[in-house]
Design a protein around this motif. Structure first.
Motif, PDB file in Angstrom:
ATOM      1  N   LEU A   1       1.739   5.322  -7.671  1.00 54.20           N
ATOM      2  CA  LEU A   1       0.568   5.475  -8.535  1.00 54.20           C
ATOM      3  C   LEU A   1       0.251   6.922  -8.904  1.00 54.20           C
ATOM      4  O   LEU A   1      -0.209   7.164 -10.017  1.00 54.20           O
ATOM      5  CB  LEU A   1      -0.634   4.771  -7.925  1.00 54.20           C
ATOM      6  CG  LEU A   1      -0.523   3.237  -7.897  1.00 54.20           C
ATOM      7  CD1 LEU A   1      -1.766   2.622  -7.290  1.00 54.20           C
ATOM      8  CD2 LEU A   1      -0.259   2.671  -9.270  1.00 54.20           C
ATOM      9  N   PRO A   2       0.468   7.898  -8.044  1.00 53.31           N
ATOM     10  CA  PRO A   2       0.241   9.271  -8.499  1.00 53.31           C
ATOM     11  C   PRO A   2       1.117   9.664  -9.698  1.00 53.31           C
ATOM     12  O   PRO A   2       0.726  10.502 -10.503  1.00 53.31           O
ATOM     13  CB  PRO A   2       0.579  10.125  -7.272  1.00 53.31           C
ATOM     14  CG  PRO A   2       0.283   9.233  -6.133  1.00 53.31           C
ATOM     15  CD  PRO A   2       0.691   7.866  -6.602  1.00 53.31           C
TER      16      PRO A   2
ATOM     17  N   LEU B   1       6.535  -1.145  -8.636  1.00 52.62           N
ATOM     18  CA  LEU B   1       5.657  -1.370  -7.483  1.00 52.62           C
ATOM     19  C   LEU B   1       6.028  -2.633  -6.704  1.00 52.62           C
ATOM     20  O   LEU B   1       6.243  -2.577  -5.493  1.00 52.62           O
ATOM     21  CB  LEU B   1       4.192  -1.392  -7.929  1.00 52.62           C
ATOM     22  CG  LEU B   1       3.157  -1.481  -6.820  1.00 52.62           C
ATOM     23  CD1 LEU B   1       3.231  -0.264  -5.913  1.00 52.62           C
ATOM     24  CD2 LEU B   1       1.762  -1.595  -7.414  1.00 52.62           C
TER      25      LEU B   1
ATOM     26  N   PRO C   1       0.806  -1.224   0.000  1.00 52.32           N
ATOM     27  CA  PRO C   1       0.000   0.000   0.000  1.00 52.32           C
ATOM     28  C   PRO C   1       0.841   1.278   0.000  1.00 52.32           C
ATOM     29  O   PRO C   1       0.493   2.251  -0.679  1.00 52.32           O
ATOM     30  CB  PRO C   1      -0.822  -0.092   1.294  1.00 52.32           C
ATOM     31  CG  PRO C   1      -0.785  -1.510   1.691  1.00 52.32           C
ATOM     32  CD  PRO C   1       0.482  -2.077   1.154  1.00 52.32           C
ATOM     33  N   LEU C   2       1.934   1.280   0.739  1.00 53.23           N
ATOM     34  CA  LEU C   2       2.782   2.462   0.782  1.00 53.23           C
ATOM     35  C   LEU C   2       3.428   2.723  -0.579  1.00 53.23           C
ATOM     36  O   LEU C   2       3.449   3.853  -1.061  1.00 53.23           O
ATOM     37  CB  LEU C   2       3.855   2.295   1.854  1.00 53.23           C
ATOM     38  CG  LEU C   2       4.746   3.510   2.136  1.00 53.23           C
ATOM     39  CD1 LEU C   2       3.902   4.700   2.557  1.00 53.23           C
ATOM     40  CD2 LEU C   2       5.756   3.175   3.201  1.00 53.23           C
ATOM     41  N   SER C   3       3.928   1.667  -1.207  1.00 53.57           N
ATOM     42  CA  SER C   3       4.526   1.811  -2.533  1.00 53.57           C
ATOM     43  C   SER C   3       3.487   2.272  -3.555  1.00 53.57           C
ATOM     44  O   SER C   3       3.770   3.108  -4.412  1.00 53.57           O
ATOM     45  CB  SER C   3       5.141   0.495  -2.992  1.00 53.57           C
ATOM     46  OG  SER C   3       6.176   0.123  -2.126  1.00 53.57           O
ATOM     47  N   ALA C   4       2.288   1.724  -3.461  1.00 53.85           N
ATOM     48  CA  ALA C   4       1.227   2.137  -4.377  1.00 53.85           C
ATOM     49  C   ALA C   4       0.888   3.610  -4.175  1.00 53.85           C
ATOM     50  O   ALA C   4       0.713   4.351  -5.145  1.00 53.85           O
ATOM     51  CB  ALA C   4      -0.013   1.277  -4.162  1.00 53.85           C
ATOM     52  N   GLY C   5       0.825   4.030  -2.934  1.00 51.92           N
ATOM     53  CA  GLY C   5       0.529   5.429  -2.653  1.00 51.92           C
ATOM     54  C   GLY C   5       1.596   6.381  -3.158  1.00 51.92           C
ATOM     55  O   GLY C   5       1.311   7.524  -3.518  1.00 51.92           O
ATOM     56  N   ILE C   6       2.820   5.905  -3.198  1.00 47.96           N
ATOM     57  CA  ILE C   6       3.918   6.743  -3.685  1.00 47.96           C
ATOM     58  C   ILE C   6       4.027   6.695  -5.206  1.00 47.96           C
ATOM     59  O   ILE C   6       4.227   7.721  -5.862  1.00 47.96           O
ATOM     60  CB  ILE C   6       5.246   6.307  -3.039  1.00 47.96           C
ATOM     61  CG1 ILE C   6       5.218   6.624  -1.546  1.00 47.96           C
ATOM     62  CG2 ILE C   6       6.438   6.976  -3.711  1.00 47.96           C
ATOM     63  CD1 ILE C   6       6.378   6.021  -0.765  1.00 47.96           C
TER      64      ILE C   6
END
Length: 101
Positions: free
Chosen positions: A39-40, A57, A32-37
């Motif tokens: 994906l934007p 990811l 989740p942290l990697s996705a939050g960083i």
């Protein structure tokens, strides 16, 4: 560490280091942290979608999960061992072992 935390950590230890890293850190926090960083960045550069989703990811999630998982494992393990040593105190010799003078 208090008694409740020690009991919880003992259960976690029984499940093992690999599960701690994989479930708790890599999937639970790293992904989740990697996705939050990452994906934007797809919003700004949609052409990098395949590279980001298939390479960056998972690598970031795995690397972050392994590092954080190992660090917290050894931190909690150290706290647990100090707690056990403090609670147990010095071990008295048994009846079959002579006391040293």
């Amino acid at each position: 560490m208090n008694e409740t935390q020690a009991i919880d950590w003992k259960k976690t230890r029984e499940r093992g280091l690999v599960r701690w890293i994989l479930v708790r850190w890599t999937l639970g926090l790293g992904l989740p942290l990697s996705a939050g960083i990452l994906l934007p960045g797809l919003i700004k550069d949609p052409e990098s979608r395949v590279q980001t989703l298939l390479l960056h990811l998972p690598l970031c999630a795995a690397a972050g999960g392994i590092v954080a998982g190992l660090a917290t494992w050894y931190l909690f393990e150290d706290q647990y061992r100090r707690y056990i040593a403090r609670v147990a105190g010095p071990i008295a010799p048994g009846p079959d072992k002579p006391q040293s003078t």
